[in-house]
Design a protein around this motif. Structure first.
Motif, PDB file in Angstrom:
ATOM      1  N   VAL A 179       5.541   2.624   2.994  1.00 59.53           N
ATOM      2  CA  VAL A 179       4.566   1.960   3.841  1.00 59.53           C
ATOM      3  C   VAL A 179       3.265   1.840   3.053  1.00 59.53           C
ATOM      4  N   ASN A 180       2.624   0.699   3.156  1.00 64.90           N
ATOM      5  CA  ASN A 180       1.320   0.516   2.530  1.00 64.90           C
ATOM      6  C   ASN A 180       0.309   1.344   3.306  1.00 64.90           C
ATOM      7  N   ILE A 181      -0.317   2.310   2.642  1.00 63.81           N
ATOM      8  CA  ILE A 181      -1.222   3.212   3.374  1.00 63.81           C
ATOM      9  C   ILE A 181      -2.463   2.490   3.877  1.00 63.81           C
ATOM     10  N   ASN A 182      -2.800   1.355   3.270  1.00 60.46           N
ATOM     11  CA  ASN A 182      -3.960   0.601   3.744  1.00 60.46           C
ATOM     12  C   ASN A 182      -3.687  -0.071   5.085  1.00 60.46           C
ATOM     13  N   SER A 183      -2.409  -0.196   5.447  1.00 53.45           N
ATOM     14  CA  SER A 183      -2.075  -0.819   6.734  1.00 53.45           C
ATOM     15  C   SER A 183      -2.051   0.198   7.879  1.00 53.45           C
ATOM     16  N   LEU A 184      -2.211   1.475   7.570  1.00 51.80           N
ATOM     17  CA  LEU A 184      -2.178   2.517   8.599  1.00 51.80           C
ATOM     18  C   LEU A 184      -3.546   2.664   9.261  1.00 51.80           C
ATOM     19  N   SER A 185      -3.543   3.080  10.512  1.00 54.75           N
ATOM     20  CA  SER A 185      -4.801   3.322  11.224  1.00 54.75           C
ATOM     21  C   SER A 185      -5.400   4.643  10.744  1.00 54.75           C
ATOM     22  N   SER A 186      -6.671   4.851  11.062  1.00 54.19           N
ATOM     23  CA  SER A 186      -7.329   6.090  10.646  1.00 54.19           C
ATOM     24  C   SER A 186      -6.665   7.301  11.309  1.00 54.19           C
ATOM     25  N   GLN A 187      -6.167   7.141  12.543  1.00 55.59           N
ATOM     26  CA  GLN A 187      -5.460   8.240  13.210  1.00 55.59           C
ATOM     27  C   GLN A 187      -4.175   8.583  12.480  1.00 55.59           C
ATOM     28  N   GLN A 188      -3.432   7.577  12.072  1.00 57.84           N
ATOM     29  CA  GLN A 188      -2.195   7.809  11.335  1.00 57.84           C
ATOM     30  C   GLN A 188      -2.478   8.473   9.986  1.00 57.84           C
ATOM     31  N   LEU A 189      -3.535   8.018   9.325  1.00 59.46           N
ATOM     32  CA  LEU A 189      -3.912   8.619   8.043  1.00 59.46           C
ATOM     33  C   LEU A 189      -4.309  10.084   8.221  1.00 59.46           C
ATOM     34  N   ALA A 201      -3.246  12.098  10.569  1.00 58.25           N
ATOM     35  CA  ALA A 201      -2.019  12.851  10.865  1.00 58.25           C
ATOM     36  C   ALA A 201      -1.232  13.130   9.585  1.00 58.25           C
ATOM     37  N   LEU A 202      -1.102  12.117   8.730  1.00 57.61           N
ATOM     38  CA  LEU A 202      -0.395  12.309   7.461  1.00 57.61           C
ATOM     39  C   LEU A 202      -1.132  13.291   6.561  1.00 57.61           C
ATOM     40  N   GLN A 203      -2.445  13.181   6.536  1.00 58.84           N
ATOM     41  CA  GLN A 203      -3.250  14.094   5.729  1.00 58.84           C
ATOM     42  C   GLN A 203      -3.098  15.532   6.229  1.00 58.84           C
ATOM     43  N   SER A 204      -3.089  15.700   7.532  1.00 56.97           N
ATOM     44  CA  SER A 204      -2.909  17.027   8.124  1.00 56.97           C
ATOM     45  C   SER A 204      -1.529  17.597   7.783  1.00 56.97           C
ATOM     46  N   ARG A 205      -0.500  16.750   7.882  1.00 59.65           N
ATOM     47  CA  ARG A 205       0.855  17.190   7.546  1.00 59.65           C
ATOM     48  C   ARG A 205       0.964  17.581   6.072  1.00 59.65           C
ATOM     49  N   LEU A 206       0.365  16.785   5.215  1.00 64.63           N
ATOM     50  CA  LEU A 206       0.381  17.104   3.782  1.00 64.63           C
ATOM     51  C   LEU A 206      -0.365  18.407   3.505  1.00 64.63           C
ATOM     52  N   VAL A 229       6.293  19.634  -7.480  1.00 63.22           N
ATOM     53  CA  VAL A 229       6.210  19.176  -6.086  1.00 63.22           C
ATOM     54  C   VAL A 229       4.776  19.321  -5.575  1.00 63.22           C
ATOM     55  N   VAL A 230       4.134  20.443  -5.901  1.00 58.67           N
ATOM     56  CA  VAL A 230       2.750  20.670  -5.460  1.00 58.67           C
ATOM     57  C   VAL A 230       1.832  19.612  -6.068  1.00 58.67           C
ATOM     58  N   GLN A 231       2.014  19.289  -7.332  1.00 61.09           N
ATOM     59  CA  GLN A 231       1.183  18.261  -7.970  1.00 61.09           C
ATOM     60  C   GLN A 231       1.382  16.904  -7.305  1.00 61.09           C
ATOM     61  N   THR A 232       2.625  16.563  -6.991  1.00 61.20           N
ATOM     62  CA  THR A 232       2.914  15.289  -6.330  1.00 61.20           C
ATOM     63  C   THR A 232       2.261  15.241  -4.954  1.00 61.20           C
ATOM     64  N   LYS A 233       2.416  16.319  -4.189  1.00 57.45           N
ATOM     65  CA  LYS A 233       1.831  16.364  -2.842  1.00 57.45           C
ATOM     66  C   LYS A 233       0.302  16.323  -2.914  1.00 57.45           C
ATOM     67  N   SER A 234      -0.269  16.989  -3.900  1.00 52.02           N
ATOM     68  CA  SER A 234      -1.727  16.979  -4.057  1.00 52.02           C
ATOM     69  C   SER A 234      -2.233  15.575  -4.355  1.00 52.02           C
ATOM     70  N   SER A 235      -1.541  14.855  -5.225  1.00 47.75           N
ATOM     71  CA  SER A 235      -1.975  13.490  -5.538  1.00 47.75           C
ATOM     72  C   SER A 235      -1.796  12.579  -4.323  1.00 47.75           C
ATOM     73  N   LEU A 283      -4.704  10.435  -2.319  1.00 50.51           N
ATOM     74  CA  LEU A 283      -4.576   9.022  -1.958  1.00 50.51           C
ATOM     75  C   LEU A 283      -4.876   8.802  -0.473  1.00 50.51           C
ATOM     76  N   PHE A 284      -4.328   9.679   0.366  1.00 48.47           N
ATOM     77  CA  PHE A 284      -4.576   9.556   1.811  1.00 48.47           C
ATOM     78  C   PHE A 284      -6.048   9.788   2.132  1.00 48.47           C
ATOM     79  N   GLU A 285      -6.661  10.753   1.470  1.00 50.05           N
ATOM     80  CA  GLU A 285      -8.085  11.020   1.706  1.00 50.05           C
ATOM     81  C   GLU A 285      -8.931   9.805   1.325  1.00 50.05           C
ATOM     82  N   GLU A 286      -8.614   9.202   0.181  1.00 50.87           N
ATOM     83  CA  GLU A 286      -9.358   8.025  -0.270  1.00 50.87           C
ATOM     84  C   GLU A 286      -9.136   6.852   0.675  1.00 50.87           C
ATOM     85  N   ALA A 287      -7.886   6.633   1.097  1.00 52.17           N
ATOM     86  CA  ALA A 287      -7.594   5.542   2.035  1.00 52.17           C
ATOM     87  C   ALA A 287      -8.312   5.771   3.358  1.00 52.17           C
TER      88      ALA A 287
END
Length: 171
Positions: free
Chosen positions: A16-26, A28-33, A137-143, A147-151
């Motif tokens: 999914v293009n993260i720029n198409s997600l709403s701030s609430q969705q972002l 939620a994803l950031q919290s999960r990460l 895995v930690v490095q991938t999740k951190s990056s 990305l989610f924080e910047e978006a």
């Protein structure tokens, strides 16, 4: 193997293009990460602790069972036996040729000192391989989290600018 005529920038299936997600969705994803990263970091620390414990076992066998102090015979040499983490009593090994090795889930196996050292060194190597994979895995999740924080930051800035522009046009 990927088709050769596919563009290099093509996203994997289900992406999914993260720029198409709403701030609430972002959020939620950031919290999960964040919670995943917390769990992975905790697991990493536990694996390092286990690896250190196995290294201590090798050191203890080398120093307490195999090694001896200058001037003492193997029979005279004593060891400190831990009763708690800070209470020890003096002891002597009845058999310096064999040790009992905890192989997990309450099972102990009698091994010679060299075989016990080999067993623990194999454990250390196995944990090292797991730690390397976990670090990737930690490095991938951190990056991904960055990305989610910047978006999210960009989304909030654009929403703030749009709200400010609407208020200025209405005034």
């Amino acid at each position: 193997m990927a088709p050769q005529n596919a563009p290099a920038s093509e996203a994997p299936p289900g992406a999914v293009n993260i720029n198409s997600l709403s701030s609430q969705q972002l959020r939620a994803l950031q919290s999960r990460l964040s919670s995943e990263l917390e769990h992975l970091t905790s697991s990493h620390a536990k694996l390092r602790a286990a690896q250190s414990k196995f290294r201590d076992c090798v050191r203890s066998i080398n120093e307490g069972v195999v090694g001896k102090s200058a001037g003492e015979s193997k029979e005279e040499q004593g060891i400190l036996v831990p009763l708690t983490s800070s209470l020890y009593v003096r002891g002597k090994l009845a058999d310096r040729e064999k040790v009992l090795v905890d192989v997990g889930t309450g099972f102990y196996v009698e091994k010679t000192a060299p075989k016990a050292i080999e067993f623990y060194e194999d454990k250390v190597k196995g944990l090292e391989a797991n730690l390397v994979e976990l670090e990737k895995v930690v490095q991938t999740k951190s990056s991904q989290q960055r990305l989610f924080e910047e978006a999210l930051r960009q989304k909030l800035l654009s929403e703030g600018a749009a709200a400010g522009g609407t208020a200025a046009a209405a005034g």
